[in-house]
Design an enzyme around this catalytic site. Structure first.
Site, short mmCIF file in Angstrom:
data_model
loop_
_atom_site.label_atom_id
_atom_site.label_comp_id
_atom_site.label_asym_id
_atom_site.label_seq_id
_atom_site.Cartn_x
_atom_site.Cartn_y
_atom_site.Cartn_z
N ASP A 284 0.87 -1.18 0.00
CA ASP A 284 0.00 0.00 0.00
C ASP A 284 0.91 1.24 0.00
OD1 ASP A 284 -2.15 1.69 -0.04
OD2 ASP A 284 -3.27 0.64 1.51
N TRP A 285 0.30 2.38 -0.16
CA TRP A 285 1.03 3.65 -0.36
C TRP A 285 2.02 3.90 0.79
CZ3 TRP A 285 -0.56 7.79 -3.96
CH2 TRP A 285 0.15 8.98 -3.78
#
Ligand code: NOJ
Length: 741
Positions: A284-285
């Site tokens: 994820d980011w």
């Protein structure tokens, strides 16, 4: 020098062109031949993903750097670059790199790209797998026409805590329903085959158990038993994989002390080991270098090491791989085999998407123009919105409104005419201007027969009450009042957890003032999560749950209010009475002190409130009624790998056509791992004309009776079982017993 260049050129022609010899090569051979040409930097580059929101805008220093990295072959994928013009422009830069390896363009196309469909939780209320597959496919077709290759959806996290803002993005609380929806959405996004130009790669996220973050604080820790993980949280991921999900995204949370992006257990042992997953995993980011903030590693280099060793193939936005993988290889902490495995997984998807054959195959302006918001998608959006609506209360059959008679309707509330809110969160490339609000939908529907007075009354949030008097005046002039209340469209989604699930701002005050006028009130509640609105539910004559229904909100709600569509939605998630009951699910346990309504004493539950929710999982009314009768089992005993068939008659006993979601629950009264009182194990959505009857059958085999036992094996145990058939988890109409031998 010249020789080397020529060598690369000839090999790439073999790999990348349309010549028949290349076509005959298997993808794996083609991947190997590209891999052979790649430098270490280029290999690491494939594992690197950047966001490029304004990359095609002014050439800022940051944009210049990103563009340089792309040209140097140091980027494998971009997120948030979309639209044919922009994706083409950036792909052209990748085509100037040494090996011309195409970029993958990705984006969160969660419930629509340009045509916005209902938010995923709302759409899950349709229990209509086919419509969910269709809307995912339409979203993918639009995204693909806009140059995208990959969506970060579906989110398949089970969520039993409506305080968590991201409950909106998933399919609700139930593992069985969630797994079916995960499959439908993956099949929808990916279409007939990876590489079709009307489809994109799906991404099952967030692996894993993100829905159980402690106290619903987004990004927080998850402490969970193995048993709960396997039984409740992992199955929708497995279903997504079985449906062919091209990619997985790891979660932001820790699982039992280990950040998911570094979880060997989740990514290597389970996903790539036991499940033999052959797609790739994206973090994820920034979640790789967030391991430092977690206190799991001391620096970015260690974060990169932990992530790659544990099976995370692509680094979204943290540059940890880019900055450190080469050194980690030189130090022999990471093997080339491991790196190559990650690169191969990513290249394989690029080949499967056809990008090596034509990096611009998703860049077609004509297709973009003719696909976005075409008439077919708008029709589908209206249908999906209709099916997502849940009728929660309909006192004295107030609804549907009679179309023939002339009446004045006051449409009151901050969500009556707010376009932006109707899109919900994760709005892709949606445009609020396209939204048909409730007020607009009603105007169109009742142009002949009803006069409408539209008043805001209050804002969604804030303390301004100056508009309440105008709302009261409108109610006085009206025969009927429709109130559009709820959360703002951006109050659910990522980082939008709430501790208070009542209507924000002064909406309750507005409701009380309007309701006191004494006219029949229909409350239309809109939100990305279950809200708590007992004070409205008790007093309104009718209550409709409208989630955020997207572009076609107003048309769909007007269809339901006017009876042109008979509501058929059922809640995919429990609606609590109070925040104090959370986390909550219909899958409760008897306990050693079973809860008995209206009793007191030493029983599981609370002293100040019943255990029962405001509205149960699976609940939802219709304008018609359904009778369940004549349950028969073809046999009483299941042996070996056999099965039994349970059949009953469903009759539409009311005077309009309608659809019923028939739900089958199983109760396993004695088990080596104590089981919940009931578990959903099948369902069917059945359309019946008024007066029509149909024989409905379900097959029950060992798999429907199985659970994860103490050894974490999926197995069914011999003994007696109860089969429960009903219209909601708390509305069981027929039951029977059978035995597994
Ligand atoms: C963070 C979110 O958790 C994830 O769901 C999303 O796909 C990425 N950001 C990319 O936008």
């Amino acid at each position: 020098m010249f020789k080397i260049k020529l060598g690369i050129l000839t090999t790439l022609v073999g790999v990348c062109s349309f010549n028949t010899q290349a076509q005959r090569k298997t993808i794996s051979q083609r991947v190997d031949s590209v891999l052979k040409l790649m430098s270490l930097d280029e290999k690491v580059g494939q594992l690197n993903q950047y966001s490029g929101r304004n990359l095609t805008g002014p050439l800022t220093e940051q944009n210049r750097n990103v563009q340089k990295d792309i040209k140097d072959g140091l980027v494998g994928s971009m997120l948030n670059v979309h639209g044919v013009k922009d994706t083409r422009q950036i792909q052209e830069i990748a085509m100037q790199s040494r090996l011309k390896i195409p970029l993958l363009f990705s984006m969160d196309v969660v419930h629509g790209y340009r045509t916005i469909f209902p938010v995923p939780l709302g759409e899950a209320a349709s229990w209509d797998l086919d419509i969910m597959r269709q809307t995912a496919h339409a979203a993918a077709a639009e995204a693909a026409a806009a140059g995208l290759h990959w969506t970060f959806a579906p989110m398949v996290d089970i969520a039993r805590d409506p305080r968590w803002g991201r409950v909106m993005e998933g399919a609700g609380e139930d593992t069985y329903l969630g797994s079916k929806i995960a499959k439908a959405r993956v099949l929808g996004f990916q279409g007939a085959k990876l590489g079709a130009t009307d489809a994109v790669m799906a991404c099952a996220k967030h692996f894993a158990a993100y829905g159980a973050v402690l106290a619903a604080r987004d990004y927080a820790e998850v402490e969970m038993s193995e048993h709960e993980l396997w039984e409740t949280y992992l199955p929708p991921f497995k279903a997504a994989q079985d449906a062919g999900a091209a990619t997985f995204m790891s979660a932001f949370n820790t699982l039992n002390g280990v950040p998911a992006a570094a979880s060997n257990y989740l990514q290597r042992d389970i996903l790539k080991g036991k499940w033999q997953y052959n797609g790739f995993v994206v973090s994820d980011w920034g979640s790789i270098d967030q391991m430092i903030k977690w206190g799991y590693v001391a620096n970015k280099k260690d974060a990169a090491l932990k992530a790659i060793l544990s099976g995370c193939d692509m680094d979204m936005m943290s540059r940890s791989y880019l900055e450190h993988l080469k050194t980690l290889l030189a130090e022999k902490k990471v093997s080339i085999k491991l790196l190559d495995d990650a690169v191969k997984r990513i290249l394989t998807k690029k080949f499967e998407m056809g990008l090596f054959d034509d990096p611009y195959r998703f860049c077609n302006e004509d297709r973009e123009r003719s696909t976005l918001r075409n008439a077919e998608f708008l029709k589908l959006a209206r249908e999906a919105a209709q099916k997502s609506i849940v009728l929660l209360k309909n006192q004295d059959h107030l609804l549907p409104l009679q179309t023939g008679i002339r009446q004045t309707i006051a449409v009151i509330g901050p969500l009556a005419n707010s376009k932006r809110d109707m899109l919900g969160n994760w709005t892709g490339a949606g445009d609020a201007d396209n939204v048909v609000t409730l007020a607009a939908g009603l105007k169109q529907k009742f142009v002949q027969s009803k006069q409408l007075i539209i008043v805001n009354g209050t804002d969604v949030k804030g303390s301004d009450t100056s508009g309440i008097q105008a709302a009261v005046d409108a109610a006085r002039k009206a025969d009927i009042v429709i109130m559009a209340l709820g959360e703002g469209g951006e109050m659910s989604g990522e980082s939008k957890s709430r501790t208070d699930l009542s209507l924000p701002g002064r909406q309750q005050q507005l409701f009380n003032a309007v309701q006191a006028v004494g006219k029949p009130v229909i409350a239309v509640i809109m939100a990305g999560r279950p809200l708590i609105f007992g004070g409205i539910a008790n007093k309104a004559h009718a209550v409709i749950y409208g989630w955020f229904l997207g572009d076609q909100t107003g048309n769909a709600l007007a269809d339901v209010l006017a009876g042109d569509y008979n509501p058929s939605g059922k809640l995919p998630v429990t609606f609590p009475r109070s925040v104090g009951q959370i986390p909550i699910s219909y899958q409760m346990y008897k306990t050693g002190h079973p809860w008995v309504a209206a009793a007191s004493g030493y029983q599981t539950g609370y002293i100040d409130m019943p255990n029962t929710p405001q509205y149960a999982f699976g609940y939802g009314l219709s304008y018609t009624s359904f009778k369940y009768s004549d349950l028969k089992l073809d046999k009483q005993v299941i042996t070996g790998n056999g099965s039994i068939t349970a059949s009953f008659t469903l009759t539409n006993t009311g005077n309009c056509n309608g659809e019923e979601v028939v739900q089958l629950y199983i109760n396993d009264p004695i088990a080596s791992v104590v089981q919940p009182i009931k578990k959903l194990k099948d369902f069917q959505k059945v359309a019946l004309k008024s007066g029509e009857s149909r024989l409905i059958s379900f097959m029950i085999d060992k798999d429907k009776l199985a659970f994860y036992n103490q050894q974490l094996q999926w197995a069914a145990e011999p003994g007696k079982f109860k089969l429960l058939l009903g219209s909601a988890s708390d509305d069981i109409r027929l039951q029977s017993e059978f035995e597994l031998k």
